[in-house]
Motif scaffolding. Structure first.
Motif, PDB file in Angstrom:
ATOM      1  N   PRO A  62       0.963  -1.076   0.013  1.00  0.00           N
ATOM      2  CA  PRO A  62       0.076   0.130   0.129  1.00  0.00           C
ATOM      3  C   PRO A  62       0.948   1.295   0.129  1.00  0.00           C
ATOM      4  O   PRO A  62       0.612   2.160  -0.652  1.00  0.00           O
ATOM      5  CB  PRO A  62      -0.697  -0.230   1.176  1.00  0.00           C
ATOM      6  CG  PRO A  62      -0.783  -1.520   1.641  1.00  0.00           C
ATOM      7  CD  PRO A  62       0.333  -1.996   1.056  1.00  0.00           C
ATOM      8  N   GLU A  95      -5.823 -16.906  -7.992  1.00  0.00           N
ATOM      9  CA  GLU A  95      -6.732 -16.185  -7.128  1.00  0.00           C
ATOM     10  C   GLU A  95      -6.138 -15.072  -6.109  1.00  0.00           C
ATOM     11  O   GLU A  95      -6.420 -13.892  -6.219  1.00  0.00           O
ATOM     12  CB  GLU A  95      -7.542 -17.163  -6.368  1.00  0.00           C
ATOM     13  CG  GLU A  95      -8.581 -17.855  -7.086  1.00  0.00           C
ATOM     14  CD  GLU A  95      -9.450 -18.624  -6.346  1.00  0.00           C
ATOM     15  OE1 GLU A  95      -9.315 -18.439  -4.920  1.00  0.00           O
ATOM     16  OE2 GLU A  95     -10.147 -19.628  -6.735  1.00  0.00           O
ATOM     17  N   GLU A  96      -4.851 -15.713  -5.614  1.00  0.00           N
ATOM     18  CA  GLU A  96      -4.086 -14.387  -4.864  1.00  0.00           C
ATOM     19  C   GLU A  96      -3.564 -13.373  -5.719  1.00  0.00           C
ATOM     20  O   GLU A  96      -3.584 -12.167  -5.306  1.00  0.00           O
ATOM     21  CB  GLU A  96      -2.956 -15.328  -4.201  1.00  0.00           C
ATOM     22  CG  GLU A  96      -3.475 -16.196  -2.996  1.00  0.00           C
ATOM     23  CD  GLU A  96      -3.702 -17.514  -3.474  1.00  0.00           C
ATOM     24  OE1 GLU A  96      -4.026 -17.840  -4.750  1.00  0.00           O
ATOM     25  OE2 GLU A  96      -3.804 -18.621  -2.646  1.00  0.00           O
ATOM     26  N   GLU A  98      -4.817 -12.188  -8.429  1.00  0.00           N
ATOM     27  CA  GLU A  98      -5.877 -11.482  -8.767  1.00  0.00           C
ATOM     28  C   GLU A  98      -6.295 -10.503  -7.865  1.00  0.00           C
ATOM     29  O   GLU A  98      -6.565  -9.430  -8.271  1.00  0.00           O
ATOM     30  CB  GLU A  98      -7.186 -12.428  -9.405  1.00  0.00           C
ATOM     31  CG  GLU A  98      -8.273 -11.465  -9.677  1.00  0.00           C
ATOM     32  CD  GLU A  98      -9.256 -12.386 -10.561  1.00  0.00           C
ATOM     33  OE1 GLU A  98     -10.074 -11.746 -11.201  1.00  0.00           O
ATOM     34  OE2 GLU A  98      -9.360 -13.607 -10.360  1.00  0.00           O
ATOM     35  N   ARG A  99      -6.204 -10.849  -6.682  1.00  0.00           N
ATOM     36  CA  ARG A  99      -6.613 -10.090  -5.483  1.00  0.00           C
ATOM     37  C   ARG A  99      -5.545  -8.812  -5.454  1.00  0.00           C
ATOM     38  O   ARG A  99      -6.213  -7.635  -5.325  1.00  0.00           O
ATOM     39  CB  ARG A  99      -6.584 -10.639  -4.028  1.00  0.00           C
ATOM     40  CG  ARG A  99      -7.933 -11.613  -3.855  1.00  0.00           C
ATOM     41  CD  ARG A  99      -8.019 -11.849  -2.541  1.00  0.00           C
ATOM     42  NE  ARG A  99      -7.074 -12.911  -2.203  1.00  0.00           N
ATOM     43  CZ  ARG A  99      -7.139 -14.230  -1.830  1.00  0.00           C
ATOM     44  NH1 ARG A  99      -8.465 -14.829  -2.538  1.00  0.00           N
ATOM     45  NH2 ARG A  99      -6.271 -15.178  -1.694  1.00  0.00           N
ATOM     46  N   ILE A 100      -4.426  -8.954  -5.572  1.00  0.00           N
ATOM     47  CA  ILE A 100      -3.574  -7.997  -5.575  1.00  0.00           C
ATOM     48  C   ILE A 100      -3.832  -7.125  -6.786  1.00  0.00           C
ATOM     49  O   ILE A 100      -3.803  -5.896  -6.784  1.00  0.00           O
ATOM     50  CB  ILE A 100      -2.121  -8.416  -5.756  1.00  0.00           C
ATOM     51  CG1 ILE A 100      -1.695  -9.022  -4.234  1.00  0.00           C
ATOM     52  CG2 ILE A 100      -1.047  -7.281  -5.913  1.00  0.00           C
ATOM     53  CD1 ILE A 100      -0.453  -9.793  -4.219  1.00  0.00           C
ATOM     54  N   ARG A 102      -6.623  -6.466  -8.633  1.00  0.00           N
ATOM     55  CA  ARG A 102      -7.705  -5.812  -8.586  1.00  0.00           C
ATOM     56  C   ARG A 102      -7.827  -4.915  -7.467  1.00  0.00           C
ATOM     57  O   ARG A 102      -8.932  -4.058  -7.424  1.00  0.00           O
ATOM     58  CB  ARG A 102      -8.847  -6.972  -8.455  1.00  0.00           C
ATOM     59  CG  ARG A 102      -8.844  -7.967  -9.656  1.00  0.00           C
ATOM     60  CD  ARG A 102      -9.215  -7.441 -10.944  1.00  0.00           C
ATOM     61  NE  ARG A 102      -9.247  -8.410 -12.016  1.00  0.00           N
ATOM     62  CZ  ARG A 102      -8.904  -8.390 -13.147  1.00  0.00           C
ATOM     63  NH1 ARG A 102      -8.451  -7.273 -13.821  1.00  0.00           N
ATOM     64  NH2 ARG A 102      -9.088  -9.481 -13.952  1.00  0.00           N
ATOM     65  N   SER A 103      -6.865  -4.785  -6.596  1.00  0.00           N
ATOM     66  CA  SER A 103      -7.157  -4.082  -5.348  1.00  0.00           C
ATOM     67  C   SER A 103      -6.400  -2.604  -5.349  1.00  0.00           C
ATOM     68  O   SER A 103      -6.595  -1.647  -4.642  1.00  0.00           O
ATOM     69  CB  SER A 103      -6.554  -4.725  -4.176  1.00  0.00           C
ATOM     70  OG  SER A 103      -6.899  -6.028  -3.901  1.00  0.00           O
ATOM     71  N   TYR A 104      -5.806  -2.262  -6.681  1.00  0.00           N
ATOM     72  CA  TYR A 104      -5.174  -1.113  -6.712  1.00  0.00           C
ATOM     73  C   TYR A 104      -5.508  -0.603  -8.026  1.00  0.00           C
ATOM     74  O   TYR A 104      -5.531  -1.202  -9.183  1.00  0.00           O
ATOM     75  CB  TYR A 104      -3.591  -1.319  -6.475  1.00  0.00           C
ATOM     76  CG  TYR A 104      -3.320  -1.567  -5.053  1.00  0.00           C
ATOM     77  CD1 TYR A 104      -3.146  -0.544  -4.058  1.00  0.00           C
ATOM     78  CD2 TYR A 104      -3.200  -2.817  -4.904  1.00  0.00           C
ATOM     79  CE1 TYR A 104      -3.101  -0.976  -2.898  1.00  0.00           C
ATOM     80  CE2 TYR A 104      -2.850  -3.315  -3.612  1.00  0.00           C
ATOM     81  CZ  TYR A 104      -2.719  -2.210  -2.454  1.00  0.00           C
ATOM     82  OH  TYR A 104      -2.455  -2.682  -1.379  1.00  0.00           O
ATOM     83  N   TRP A 106      -3.954   0.370 -10.942  1.00  0.00           N
ATOM     84  CA  TRP A 106      -2.425   0.236 -11.675  1.00  0.00           C
ATOM     85  C   TRP A 106      -2.881   0.954 -13.065  1.00  0.00           C
ATOM     86  O   TRP A 106      -3.737   0.901 -13.818  1.00  0.00           O
ATOM     87  CB  TRP A 106      -2.137  -0.972 -11.869  1.00  0.00           C
ATOM     88  CG  TRP A 106      -2.106  -1.901 -10.834  1.00  0.00           C
ATOM     89  CD1 TRP A 106      -2.830  -2.840 -10.489  1.00  0.00           C
ATOM     90  CD2 TRP A 106      -1.200  -1.730  -9.871  1.00  0.00           C
ATOM     91  NE1 TRP A 106      -2.430  -3.408  -9.167  1.00  0.00           N
ATOM     92  CE2 TRP A 106      -1.638  -2.885  -8.747  1.00  0.00           C
ATOM     93  CE3 TRP A 106       0.027  -0.973  -9.521  1.00  0.00           C
ATOM     94  CZ2 TRP A 106      -0.646  -2.744  -7.577  1.00  0.00           C
ATOM     95  CZ3 TRP A 106       0.631  -1.146  -8.197  1.00  0.00           C
ATOM     96  CH2 TRP A 106       0.521  -2.069  -7.457  1.00  0.00           C
TER      97      TRP A 106
END
Length: 268
Positions: A62, A95-96, A98-100, A102-104, A106
Motif C-alpha cells: 500500500p 486467485e491471490e 488477482e486480489r493484488i 484488482r485491489s489497486y 494500476w
C-alpha cells in the motif's frame, strides 16, 4: 518520445534508489513517460525462510502504491508517471494474484515468469537448479507457464518473455515452434510484450526477446513496449536507444503505452 516501463527500486530488496530518485533521473535524461513497476510481494513461499531481497514485503505494497501516485501528482506537467507492478505469475496462485491486481488502480501490470515452483530461474544465487534438471524440459515448463500467465487476463503485457536464456543455458532442441506457439497465445489474448534491454548486460548478451521472436511479433501484429529493467537510477533507460534501433530495423513504427489499464500506441 522516451519511455521506460520496467524499473525497480529499493523496496524490492535487490535494487538501489528510492522512487523519487528514478523520477529525477528520468527528468535528467529527458524521458517523457516513466513506468514505476516494482515486484509483487511473494505469495507462494515464506519470505522469512527464502532467499532474502526477492520482493517488497506485503505490508509495503500500500505504501508503494501511495508513493507512486503522490509522485505522479508532484511531477505532473514535468513527466508522465505511470504506476505499475511486475506481477509474477505463479501457477496455482491465480486467485491471490488477482486480489493484488484488482485491489489497486494500476496503469499497467507486467506478467512475468520468474518462478517454476519454488525455483527462481532468474536468480543468480539459484544456478544450481540447472544442474539437476534437463534444460529442454525447463524451457518447455517455462513457456507453458508464460502461456498460462497470458491466459489469466490479469496482465497488460508480458515481461522479458525469453528470460529463461538469461544465464546462457541453451536447449539442444529447437524451441522456435514453442516460442511461436507462446506468441500466438499472447496475440489471441490481445496482449503486448516488452523489449527488455537488460539482457545486454547479462550472460546471454541479448535482449529479451530475441530478434526472431520480435520479427514474428511484427508479422502477427503483437504490440511492443520498452523497458530497461533498471535496478539502479543510473541504469534507467540503459540500452533503450539500441532497443529502439532494433525495432525500427525490424519494421516497428509504434510503441505500446499504458494508462488505467488501457493500451495506446504511439509513434517513435
Amino acid at each position: 518520445m522516451g519511455i521506460d516501463y520496467h524499473t525497480h527500486h529499493d523496496r524490492c530488496g535487490h535494487a538501489e534508489g528510492c522512487l523519487e530518485e528514478y523520477v529525477r533521473k528520468a527528468l535528467e535524461i529527458g524521458l517523457t513517460q516513466l513506468g514505476l513497476s516494482d515486484h509483487m510481494p511473494l505469495i507462494h513461499i515464506d519470505p522469512a525462510t527464502y532467499y532474502p531481497g526477492m520482493a517488497m514485503p506485503m505490508e509495503e505494497l500500500p505504501a508503494y502504491v501511495e508513493e507512486c501516485f503522490l509522485l505522479k501528482e508532484k511531477y505532473k506537467g514535468q513527466i508522465d508517471i505511470r504506476v505499475g507492478l511486475e506481477g509474477d505469475y505463479i501457477e496455482g496462485y491465480e486467485e491471490e494474484i488477482e486480489r493484488i491486481v484488482r485491489s489497486y488502480p494500476w496503469d499497467y501490470v507486467i506478467g512475468s515468469v520468474h518462478f517454476l515452483g519454488e525455483w527462481d530461474i532468474s536468480d543468480h544465487r539459484q544456478l544450481d537448479g540447472w544442474k539437476t534438471r534437463d534444460v529442454n524440459e525447463v524451457y518447455k515448463q517455462y513457456y507453458d507457464a508464460v502461456q498460462k500467465a497470458a491466459k489469466t487476463g490479469l496482465y497488460d503485457f508480458i515481461g522479458h518473455i525469453d528470460v529463461i536464456k538469461r544465464f546462457g543455458y541453451q536447449p539442444n532442441e529447437d524451441m522456435t515452434s514453442l516460442e511461436k506457439e507462446t506468441l500466438d497465445v499472447i496475440k489471441r489474448q490481445d496482449l503486448a510484450i516488452e523489449l527488455n534491454a537488460s539482457g545486454l548486460r547479462m550472460p546471454t548478451k541479448e535482449m529479451f526477446p530475441s530478434r526472431r521472436m520480435l520479427e514474428y511479433c511484427l508479422t502477427k501484429g503483437i504490440p511492443v513496449t520498452l523497458g530497461s529493467d533498471a535496478h539502479t537510477p543510473g541504469r534507467l533507460a540503459q540500452y533503450l536507444d539500441e532497443a529502439e534501433a532494433l525495432l525500427k530495423e525490424i519494421g516497428f513504427r509504434e510503441l505500446a503505452t499504458f494508462e488505467r489499464r488501457q493500451r495506446r500506441m504511439i509513434s517513435f
